[in-house]
Design a protein around this motif. Structure first.
Motif, mmCIF file in Angstrom:
data_model
loop_
_atom_site.group_PDB
_atom_site.id
_atom_site.type_symbol
_atom_site.label_atom_id
_atom_site.label_comp_id
_atom_site.label_asym_id
_atom_site.label_seq_id
_atom_site.Cartn_x
_atom_site.Cartn_y
_atom_site.Cartn_z
ATOM 1 N N GLN A 127 6.089 -0.545 11.123
ATOM 2 C CA GLN A 127 5.597 0.696 11.718
ATOM 3 C C GLN A 127 4.118 0.903 11.385
ATOM 4 N N LEU A 128 3.759 0.619 10.158
ATOM 5 C CA LEU A 128 2.375 0.797 9.709
ATOM 6 C C LEU A 128 1.431 -0.152 10.445
ATOM 7 N N THR A 129 1.854 -1.407 10.615
ATOM 8 C CA THR A 129 1.034 -2.391 11.320
ATOM 9 C C THR A 129 0.907 -2.030 12.796
ATOM 10 N N GLU A 130 2.008 -1.575 13.384
ATOM 11 C CA GLU A 130 1.976 -1.135 14.783
ATOM 12 C C GLU A 130 0.986 0.019 14.962
ATOM 13 N N TYR A 131 0.918 0.898 13.974
ATOM 14 C CA TYR A 131 -0.040 2.005 14.064
ATOM 15 C C TYR A 131 -1.465 1.472 14.118
ATOM 16 N N LEU A 132 -1.752 0.452 13.292
ATOM 17 C CA LEU A 132 -3.094 -0.142 13.322
ATOM 18 C C LEU A 132 -3.388 -0.756 14.691
ATOM 19 N N PHE A 133 -2.370 -1.348 15.328
ATOM 20 C CA PHE A 133 -2.560 -1.878 16.681
ATOM 21 C C PHE A 133 -2.955 -0.754 17.637
ATOM 22 N N THR A 134 -2.292 0.393 17.538
ATOM 23 C CA THR A 134 -2.602 1.506 18.451
ATOM 24 C C THR A 134 -4.012 2.024 18.231
ATOM 25 N N GLN A 135 -4.556 1.782 17.046
ATOM 26 C CA GLN A 135 -5.912 2.223 16.741
ATOM 27 C C GLN A 135 -6.952 1.195 17.173
ATOM 28 N N GLY A 136 -6.491 0.151 17.842
ATOM 29 C CA GLY A 136 -7.417 -0.833 18.386
ATOM 30 C C GLY A 136 -7.650 -2.045 17.511
ATOM 31 N N HIS A 137 -6.946 -2.146 16.384
ATOM 32 C CA HIS A 137 -7.143 -3.272 15.469
ATOM 33 C C HIS A 137 -6.222 -4.431 15.844
ATOM 34 N N GLU A 138 -6.809 -5.606 15.963
ATOM 35 C CA GLU A 138 -6.027 -6.811 16.240
ATOM 36 C C GLU A 138 -6.120 -7.815 15.094
ATOM 37 N N LYS A 139 -7.299 -7.915 14.489
ATOM 38 C CA LYS A 139 -7.482 -8.793 13.325
ATOM 39 C C LYS A 139 -7.185 -7.997 12.061
ATOM 40 N N ILE A 140 -5.996 -8.181 11.519
ATOM 41 C CA ILE A 140 -5.586 -7.428 10.336
ATOM 42 C C ILE A 140 -5.290 -8.395 9.200
ATOM 43 N N PRO A 165 -11.694 -9.621 9.513
ATOM 44 C CA PRO A 165 -10.720 -8.654 10.051
ATOM 45 C C PRO A 165 -11.333 -7.257 10.147
ATOM 46 N N THR A 166 -10.715 -6.432 10.946
ATOM 47 C CA THR A 166 -11.195 -5.051 11.073
ATOM 48 C C THR A 166 -10.286 -4.065 10.336
ATOM 49 N N ALA A 167 -9.194 -4.560 9.766
ATOM 50 C CA ALA A 167 -8.270 -3.677 9.040
ATOM 51 C C ALA A 167 -7.555 -4.478 7.945
ATOM 52 N N ILE A 168 -7.084 -3.743 6.935
ATOM 53 C CA ILE A 168 -6.364 -4.355 5.815
ATOM 54 C C ILE A 168 -5.100 -3.555 5.554
ATOM 55 N N ALA A 169 -3.957 -4.254 5.507
ATOM 56 C CA ALA A 169 -2.680 -3.639 5.119
ATOM 57 C C ALA A 169 -2.350 -4.120 3.709
ATOM 58 N N PRO A 180 -13.579 4.342 7.260
ATOM 59 C CA PRO A 180 -12.892 3.337 8.084
ATOM 60 C C PRO A 180 -13.760 2.761 9.203
ATOM 61 N N GLU A 181 -15.053 3.145 9.240
ATOM 62 C CA GLU A 181 -15.871 2.771 10.398
ATOM 63 C C GLU A 181 -15.944 1.255 10.612
ATOM 64 N N ASP A 182 -16.103 0.509 9.512
ATOM 65 C CA ASP A 182 -16.189 -0.949 9.610
ATOM 66 C C ASP A 182 -14.841 -1.625 9.349
ATOM 67 N N VAL A 183 -14.107 -1.077 8.396
ATOM 68 C CA VAL A 183 -12.818 -1.656 8.014
ATOM 69 C C VAL A 183 -11.823 -0.532 7.742
ATOM 70 N N ALA A 184 -10.677 -0.560 8.425
ATOM 71 C CA ALA A 184 -9.595 0.385 8.137
ATOM 72 C C ALA A 184 -8.740 -0.176 6.996
ATOM 73 N N VAL A 185 -8.241 0.703 6.134
ATOM 74 C CA VAL A 185 -7.397 0.281 5.005
ATOM 75 C C VAL A 185 -6.169 1.178 4.960
ATOM 76 N N VAL A 186 -4.985 0.545 4.833
ATOM 77 C CA VAL A 186 -3.751 1.320 4.682
ATOM 78 C C VAL A 186 -2.990 0.811 3.466
ATOM 79 N N GLY A 187 -2.200 1.702 2.871
ATOM 80 C CA GLY A 187 -1.437 1.355 1.673
ATOM 81 C C GLY A 187 0.056 1.468 1.904
ATOM 82 N N PHE A 188 0.764 1.766 0.817
ATOM 83 C CA PHE A 188 2.225 1.917 0.887
ATOM 84 C C PHE A 188 2.660 2.630 -0.387
ATOM 85 N N ASP A 189 3.467 3.665 -0.273
ATOM 86 C CA ASP A 189 4.101 4.404 -1.378
ATOM 87 C C ASP A 189 3.662 5.850 -1.494
#
Length: 360
Positions: free
Chosen positions: A192-205, A265-269, A291-300
């Motif tokens: 779900q978290l990765t899919e959210y990054l896709f919706t934000q336009g990120h493909e290289k994660i 990449p443009t995002a990091i999970a 997040p302008e250059d790189v989006a970052v998401v976590g977990f917990d």
């Protein structure tokens, strides 16, 4: 500091509990123990005397020392209202909330708790398990150590199972054992978290996952499955895997190298929020913006995650609820009631760190 006789006593007791010496097995002679532990005969006799009093050892005059039926002695003492709790950590991250939830339930039921942490180390887990058995606890809650790796403490778990001690796993479980567990649906949540990054336009994660526990393996699995649903961009995915014993500076150096490439990449999970906060510092050290250059998401959804700048997009871990539910399940197990394992679905918490990738 542990005295010499206590060292001998605890050493022999641990070997007996762990099964090196079975009931009625003959122990080494006093002289052999003196050589093994490099102590005097008096020290050996004092240690053996205490083990006799605790029904771990008995002597036959002229015949030697033997292992007593120590588990029978245990059964007469277990009604002591003590619960053993073993976690990989105690004082930080999500663990205080889990422990507090467990304690609230068991204390309401008249029980006390013995805490032990393994620092995600199998040898420390072994020591913790033996200590719990030695303390004659009535039931146990355990967070498995390095649950994705082969378990060298299987023999101790077999003894726990054979003894009938009510035992519950939290956060993960060893698949070889049928103890019930309370854990999270990590794979679905990471997908779900990765899919959210896709919706934000990120493909290289870039996915960064700790793979010596099943939580990390399942989160990595969710990351992979999100890309499998988008085969046209799956080749753009990238991963860094590590184990809890690895030097994190090497992981950070590797990530730094990835983000100095033109095709970065443009995002990091990240495996969890704790790692994500550290990765944000790594990215910023390269003069890249979050997040302008790189989006970052976590977990917990770690407590600090909403206070950092930018606040962290993450998955909400039911920390307090997990503790309360674990405590309730264990009470039912103590009362010989049927219980079923719990696997929580998890929710996405959208904050600022994922941003919206602007079209180039």
């Amino acid at each position: 500091m542990e005295s010499k006789y206590e060292m001998v006593k605890q050493g022999l007791k641990s070997e007996i509990i762990a099964g090196k010496y079975q009931v009625t097995d003959k122990l080494p002679t006093e002289s052999e123990l003196m050589e093994q532990y490099k102590v005097s005969r008096y020290t050996i006799r004092r240690a053996i005397g205490e083990l006799e009093n605790e029904h771990y050892v008995y002597r036959i005059q002229g015949g030697g020392m033997f292992v007593d039926e120590w588990q029978k002695g245990r059964s007469s003492k277990v009604n002591n209202k003590m619960i053993g709790l073993i976690t990989t950590h105690i004082a930080d991250y999500i663990f205080p909330s889990i422990i507090s939830g467990i304690d609230r339930v068991i204390s309401d039921n008249g029980y006390s708790m013995i805490l032990s942490n393994t620092h995600n180390n199998h040898q420390k887990e072994r020591q913790s398990l033996i200590r719990m058995l030695d303390d004659n606890i009535e039931a146990m809650i355990i967070e498995p150590t390095q649950s994705a790796l082969p378990n060298p403490n299987r023999d101790i778990y077999e003894k726990i199972k054979a003894s009938g001690i009510p035992t519950l796993f939290i956060n993960s479980h060893y698949e070889d054992f049928t103890f019930p567990y309370v854990e999270t649906q990590d794979s679905d949540a990471e997908q779900q978290l990765t899919e959210y990054l896709f919706t934000q336009g990120h493909e290289k994660i870039l996915g960064i996952f700790q793979i010596d526990d099943l939580q990390g393996v399942h989160r990595m699995d969710g990351f992979i499955h999100a890309y499998l649903k988008h085969p046209k961009i799956s080749y753009l995915s990238e991963m860094v895997m590590y184990q809890s014993s690895d030097e994190m500076v090497k992981i950070f150096d590797k990530v730094s190298g990835i983000f100095q490439r033109e095709d970065r990449p443009t995002a990091i999970a990240c495996y969890n929020d704790q790692l994500a906060i550290q990765i944000i510092d790594v990215v910023r050290s390269l003069d890249l913006r979050i997040p302008e250059d790189v989006a970052v998401v976590g977990f917990d959804d770690y407590q600090l995650s909403k206070y950092i700048e930018p606040s962290l997009t993450t998955i909400v871990h039911p920390k307090g609820k997990m503790g309360i539910d674990a405590g309730k399940l264990l009470m039912r197990m103590i009362n010989h009631e049927e219980v079923e394992s719990i696997r929580y679905p998890l929710d996405l918490k959208i904050r600022k760190s994922a941003g919206i990738k602007k079209n180039q």
